[in-house]
Design a protein around this motif. Sequence first.
Motif, short mmCIF file in Angstrom:
data_model
loop_
_atom_site.label_atom_id
_atom_site.label_comp_id
_atom_site.label_asym_id
_atom_site.label_seq_id
_atom_site.Cartn_x
_atom_site.Cartn_y
_atom_site.Cartn_z
N GLU A 125 0.82 -1.22 0.00
CA GLU A 125 0.00 0.00 0.00
C GLU A 125 0.85 1.27 0.00
O GLU A 125 0.35 2.36 -0.29
N SER A 126 2.13 1.16 0.32
CA SER A 126 3.02 2.33 0.33
C SER A 126 3.24 2.83 -1.09
O SER A 126 3.22 2.06 -2.05
N GLU A 127 3.48 4.13 -1.21
CA GLU A 127 3.75 4.70 -2.53
C GLU A 127 5.00 4.07 -3.14
O GLU A 127 5.03 3.75 -4.33
N CYS A 128 6.05 3.93 -2.34
CA CYS A 128 7.30 3.33 -2.81
C CYS A 128 7.72 2.21 -1.86
O CYS A 128 7.59 2.34 -0.64
N VAL A 129 8.21 1.12 -2.42
CA VAL A 129 8.69 -0.01 -1.64
C VAL A 129 10.17 -0.21 -1.96
O VAL A 129 10.56 -0.34 -3.13
N ILE A 130 10.99 -0.21 -0.92
CA ILE A 130 12.44 -0.30 -1.06
C ILE A 130 12.91 -1.65 -0.54
O ILE A 130 12.57 -2.04 0.58
N ARG A 131 13.71 -2.34 -1.35
CA ARG A 131 14.24 -3.65 -0.95
C ARG A 131 15.76 -3.64 -1.11
O ARG A 131 16.33 -2.72 -1.69
N MET A 132 16.39 -4.71 -0.59
CA MET A 132 17.84 -4.77 -0.58
C MET A 132 18.38 -6.01 -1.27
O MET A 132 17.80 -7.09 -1.17
N ASN A 133 19.48 -5.83 -1.97
CA ASN A 133 20.22 -6.92 -2.61
C ASN A 133 19.30 -7.82 -3.43
O ASN A 133 18.47 -7.34 -4.19
N ASP A 134 19.39 -9.12 -3.21
CA ASP A 134 18.62 -10.06 -4.03
C ASP A 134 17.42 -10.64 -3.28
O ASP A 134 16.93 -11.71 -3.65
N ARG A 163 22.07 -14.29 -11.38
CA ARG A 163 21.58 -15.66 -11.32
C ARG A 163 20.05 -15.69 -11.26
O ARG A 163 19.41 -16.58 -11.82
N ASN A 164 19.46 -14.68 -10.61
CA ASN A 164 18.00 -14.61 -10.48
C ASN A 164 17.43 -13.49 -11.34
O ASN A 164 16.43 -12.88 -10.99
N ARG A 165 18.07 -13.24 -12.48
CA ARG A 165 17.69 -12.08 -13.30
C ARG A 165 16.26 -12.17 -13.83
O ARG A 165 15.63 -11.14 -14.07
N ASN A 166 15.74 -13.39 -14.04
CA ASN A 166 14.37 -13.50 -14.55
C ASN A 166 13.37 -12.86 -13.60
O ASN A 166 12.40 -12.23 -14.02
N GLU A 167 13.62 -12.99 -12.30
CA GLU A 167 12.71 -12.40 -11.31
C GLU A 167 13.11 -10.98 -10.95
O GLU A 167 12.28 -10.08 -10.89
N LEU A 168 14.41 -10.75 -10.72
CA LEU A 168 14.85 -9.48 -10.17
C LEU A 168 15.09 -8.41 -11.22
O LEU A 168 14.97 -7.22 -10.93
N LEU A 169 15.45 -8.78 -12.43
CA LEU A 169 15.74 -7.81 -13.48
C LEU A 169 14.64 -7.76 -14.53
O LEU A 169 14.06 -6.71 -14.80
N ASN A 170 14.35 -8.90 -15.14
CA ASN A 170 13.39 -8.91 -16.24
C ASN A 170 11.98 -8.56 -15.81
O ASN A 170 11.18 -8.08 -16.61
N MET A 171 11.65 -8.78 -14.54
CA MET A 171 10.30 -8.51 -14.03
C MET A 171 10.30 -7.28 -13.12
O MET A 171 9.50 -7.17 -12.21
N SER A 172 11.20 -6.33 -13.38
CA SER A 172 11.36 -5.20 -12.47
C SER A 172 10.23 -4.19 -12.56
O SER A 172 9.97 -3.45 -11.62
N HIS A 173 9.53 -4.11 -13.72
CA HIS A 173 8.37 -3.21 -13.88
C HIS A 173 8.70 -1.77 -13.48
O HIS A 173 7.98 -1.15 -12.70
N GLY A 174 9.80 -1.24 -13.97
CA GLY A 174 10.14 0.16 -13.74
C GLY A 174 10.89 0.45 -12.46
O GLY A 174 11.11 1.62 -12.13
#
Length: 345
Positions: A125-134, A163-174
């Motif tokens: 629900e937050s405007e921005c969600v911040i995560r770390m590393n992988d 190694r997890n680029r399909n989830e972390l990079l290709n599905m980044s949605h901006g």
Amino acid sequence: MPSLAGSGRTGGREAHKMKTLMRHGLAVCLALTTMCTSLLLMYGGIGIGGGHPEPRRRQQQVAAVPSRPPERGQRHPALPVGAGLLEGYISVLEHKPLKMHCKSCALVTSSGHLLGSRQGHRIDESECVIRMNDAPTRGYGTDVGNKTSLRVIAHSSIQRILRNRNELLNMSHGAVFIFWGPSSYMRRDGKGLVYNNLQLMNQILPQLKVYMISRHKMLQFDDLFKRETGKDRKISNTWLSTGWFTMTIALELCERINVYGMVPPDFCRDPNHLSVPYHYYEPLGPDECTMYISHERGRKGSHHRFITEKRVFENWARTFDIRFFQPDWKPEPLAGTRPEGSPLA
């Protein structure tokens, strides 16, 4: 009916087109292979969690800009048109500063305290969600949410990101990616190994919003640690954690910060404290408090000072709009006024 000669020419053109496509595909595959191989060589000899030696010479000393923080509960002033420009975070392809601002942020740690928390809906629900590393969201969305606006990544985590680029990079949605690392690996003169690989990655995946922290800004992070703790990072054999960078970036980016999964600084002193994994996505990994205490007490080699950093975060929360959930806690008020030293302007 087309002639046999025409058919032959058509077939030749099709064959040529197919060979061209195959060459392009092969070039991309070779580029990815080269990038991954160089990263494996670089990090294989160092270890995923280890630190890299920084250049011995510091050419210039940069002090963070001091500013008087707002009183607790006071709203940040409304940003004028064109504000939200964050200097020191440079796009890898265009070399432009990051432009981003959020009224409310969820800073999601990687702590095992998030397992079973069912905080995912509240986080999203937050405007921005911040995560770390992988730290992943797939399979953990109920507890950590699915939305990602910004991901702060250590130089030593690039291999796992790829190694997890399909989830972390290709599905980044901006989502925006900010990478930090020692200046020697982030230099832009062709000799910065990490920076070169980030450039290659961004050229292959140009839709990614990839940024790096400049050398000038890295010196400010060091100066901030010294001002807030009284300890010189290098003399005390300290490596700033990704959590340190993430919290400080969040203070530049967000008006209100809700932190999920961060314990208070004295949590591990309680002999009856809850034992949880250091990472929620590594349930069989090391215990969180064991990791915190071993790093805090470590003197040989470089260590993160997780508990020291959390004391600083606790102090910042007395001034800025920072709140802690899962576990839920808030800092006790201190007598007197807070010194003028504050996070990066």
